[in-house]
Design a protein around this motif. Sequence first.
Motif, PDB file in Angstrom:
ATOM      1  N   SER A   1      89.066 -18.820 -39.499  1.00 43.34           N
ATOM      2  CA  SER A   1      88.484 -20.098 -39.901  1.00 43.34           C
ATOM      3  C   SER A   1      87.577 -20.020 -41.123  1.00 43.34           C
ATOM      4  CB  SER A   1      87.688 -20.682 -38.734  1.00 43.34           C
ATOM      5  OG  SER A   1      86.552 -19.881 -38.489  1.00 43.34           O
TER       6      SER A   1
ATOM      7  N   ARG B   1      83.403 -29.682 -35.296  1.00 45.76           N
ATOM      8  CA  ARG B   1      84.658 -30.270 -34.819  1.00 45.76           C
ATOM      9  C   ARG B   1      85.825 -29.813 -35.699  1.00 45.76           C
ATOM     10  NH1 ARG B   1      85.944 -35.786 -36.017  1.00 45.76           N
ATOM     11  NH2 ARG B   1      83.837 -35.850 -36.812  1.00 45.76           N
TER      12      ARG B   1
ATOM     13  N   ASP C   1      87.529 -25.150 -33.475  1.00 46.59           N
ATOM     14  CA  ASP C   1      88.696 -24.894 -32.623  1.00 46.59           C
ATOM     15  C   ASP C   1      89.482 -23.659 -33.066  1.00 46.59           C
ATOM     16  OD1 ASP C   1      88.057 -27.104 -31.130  1.00 46.59           O
ATOM     17  OD2 ASP C   1      89.368 -28.450 -32.262  1.00 46.59           O
TER      18      ASP C   1
ATOM     19  N   THR D   1      80.966 -23.902 -35.579  1.00 50.49           N
ATOM     20  CA  THR D   1      81.112 -24.571 -34.278  1.00 50.49           C
ATOM     21  C   THR D   1      81.415 -26.058 -34.414  1.00 50.49           C
ATOM     22  OG1 THR D   1      78.721 -24.924 -34.190  1.00 50.49           O
ATOM     23  CG2 THR D   1      79.577 -22.931 -33.136  1.00 50.49           C
TER      24      THR D   1
END
Length: 136
Positions: free
Chosen positions: A82, A72, A76, A70
């Motif tokens: 990810s 920065r 996204d 989660t």
Amino acid sequence: TTQQQQQTMVSPKKEHQTSSSSRWVLLMVKILFILLILFMLPELVRGKPKKKKNRSLEKTYNSKLMGCETSRDCGDMILEESMNCVTHCVSPVCHKEIQYDINPLEDGEVDEGRAIAFAQCVKNEILKERADARKN
């Protein structure tokens, strides 16, 4: 005939005595069997000793993982895409050791073997950090 009457009278007594003694033996066997079960029951219920899981270690690892998912930098992205970012965020040392830098995961790829090795590497780092903190 008197002898026959005596034998008839004696025979039922012997059968009664035998029957009574076998009932007694059967009762004792049942009692012993019940006692055996009662003594063995805790062992049967307990079974094999389970491995103790270090829940706080697992929580710390999961918290690091979720923090990076989660963050920065990685938040996204779609979670499945990810994982390279997340592993690098959680531990750059383990990311390199498990060779995610040389052979990165493709988007959506799941490599369970490396995931397990990575998790173990990070947990070992956490344990080392805790040991170092205790020394200081």
